[in-house]
Design a protein around this motif. Structure first.
Motif, PDB file in Angstrom:
ATOM      1  N   UNK A   1       0.556  -1.198  -0.350  1.00 34.85           N
ATOM      2  CA  UNK A   1       0.257   0.132   0.001  1.00 34.85           C
ATOM      3  C   UNK A   1       1.367   0.869  -0.103  1.00 34.85           C
ATOM      4  N   UNK A   2       1.621   1.432   0.693  1.00 34.33           N
ATOM      5  CA  UNK A   2       2.967   2.042   0.914  1.00 34.33           C
ATOM      6  C   UNK A   2       3.408   2.496  -1.095  1.00 34.33           C
ATOM      7  N   UNK A   3       4.011   2.008  -1.277  1.00 36.26           N
ATOM      8  CA  UNK A   3       3.949   1.747  -2.390  1.00 36.26           C
ATOM      9  C   UNK A   3       2.895   2.601  -3.680  1.00 36.26           C
ATOM     10  N   UNK A   4       1.930   2.009  -3.071  1.00 39.95           N
ATOM     11  CA  UNK A   4       0.838   2.780  -4.171  1.00 39.95           C
ATOM     12  C   UNK A   4       0.606   4.168  -3.575  1.00 39.95           C
ATOM     13  N   UNK A   5       1.196   4.490  -2.771  1.00 44.53           N
ATOM     14  CA  UNK A   5       0.482   5.584  -2.249  1.00 44.53           C
ATOM     15  C   UNK A   5       1.593   6.320  -2.942  1.00 44.53           C
ATOM     16  N   UNK A   6       3.071   6.133  -3.156  1.00 46.95           N
ATOM     17  CA  UNK A   6       4.082   6.971  -3.249  1.00 46.95           C
ATOM     18  C   UNK A   6       4.121   7.088  -5.058  1.00 46.95           C
ATOM     19  N   UNK A   7       3.999   5.784  -5.500  1.00 44.19           N
ATOM     20  CA  UNK A   7       3.732   5.511  -6.882  1.00 44.19           C
ATOM     21  C   UNK A   7       2.445   7.042  -7.048  1.00 44.19           C
ATOM     22  N   UNK A   8       1.276   6.893  -7.139  1.00 44.34           N
ATOM     23  CA  UNK A   8       0.499   8.497  -6.892  1.00 44.34           C
ATOM     24  C   UNK A   8       0.372   9.600  -6.754  1.00 44.34           C
ATOM     25  N   UNK A   9       2.127   9.772  -5.798  1.00 45.64           N
ATOM     26  CA  UNK A   9       2.385  11.136  -5.956  1.00 45.64           C
ATOM     27  C   UNK A   9       3.496  11.730  -6.322  1.00 45.64           C
ATOM     28  N   UNK A  10       4.125  10.098  -7.374  1.00 41.90           N
ATOM     29  CA  UNK A  10       5.485  10.848  -8.174  1.00 41.90           C
ATOM     30  C   UNK A  10       4.713  11.066  -9.327  1.00 41.90           C
ATOM     31  N   UNK A  11       3.657  10.234  -9.918  1.00 39.78           N
ATOM     32  CA  UNK A  11       2.269  11.229 -11.120  1.00 39.78           C
ATOM     33  C   UNK A  11       2.254  11.972 -11.356  1.00 39.78           C
ATOM     34  N   UNK A  12       1.856  12.776  -9.778  1.00 42.87           N
ATOM     35  CA  UNK A  12       1.096  14.218  -9.367  1.00 42.87           C
ATOM     36  C   UNK A  12      -0.589  14.351  -9.444  1.00 42.87           C
ATOM     37  N   UNK A  13      -0.566  12.833  -8.565  1.00 44.45           N
ATOM     38  CA  UNK A  13      -1.918  12.949  -7.943  1.00 44.45           C
ATOM     39  C   UNK A  13      -2.473  13.740  -6.803  1.00 44.45           C
TER      40      UNK A  13
END
Length: 71
Positions: A1-13
Motif C-alpha cells: 500500500x505504501x508503494x501505491x501511495x508513493x507511486x500516486x505522488x510520483x505521477x502527480x496525483x
C-alpha cells in the motif's frame, strides 16, 4: 500500500493521503460496514483470516436496495 501511495505522488496525483490517514479511514469503514473478519486456525496450525460470507452478501444486498431507491 505504501508503494501505491508513493507511486500516486510520483505521477502527480493531488490530495494523496498519508499511509496513517489511509489506515484510519480503512479502519473506520471496516468498523462501520459491520462485516466481521473471522480468524481461523487449521488443524495443521495454519492461520487464515476471512470475512463472514453471510454478512458480505447481506451488505451487498443492502447496498443495492439503497441505490435502487435513490435512482
Amino acid at each position: 500500500m505504501k508503494v501505491l501511495l508513493w507511486l500516486l505522488k510520483q505521477v502527480g496525483v493531488k490530495h494523496v493521503p498519508s499511509f496513517d490517514a489511509l489506515r484510519k479511514v480503512q479502519s473506520k469503514v471496516r468498523d462501520e460496514s459491520g462485516v466481521p473478519t473471522i480468524n481461523w486456525m487449521s488443524p495443521k496450525g495454519n492461520a487464515f483470516s476471512f470475512n463472514d460470507p453471510k454478512k458480505l452478501i447481506a451488505n451487498v444486498s443492502f447496498y443495492f436496495s439503497i441505490n435502487k431507491k435513490l435512482a
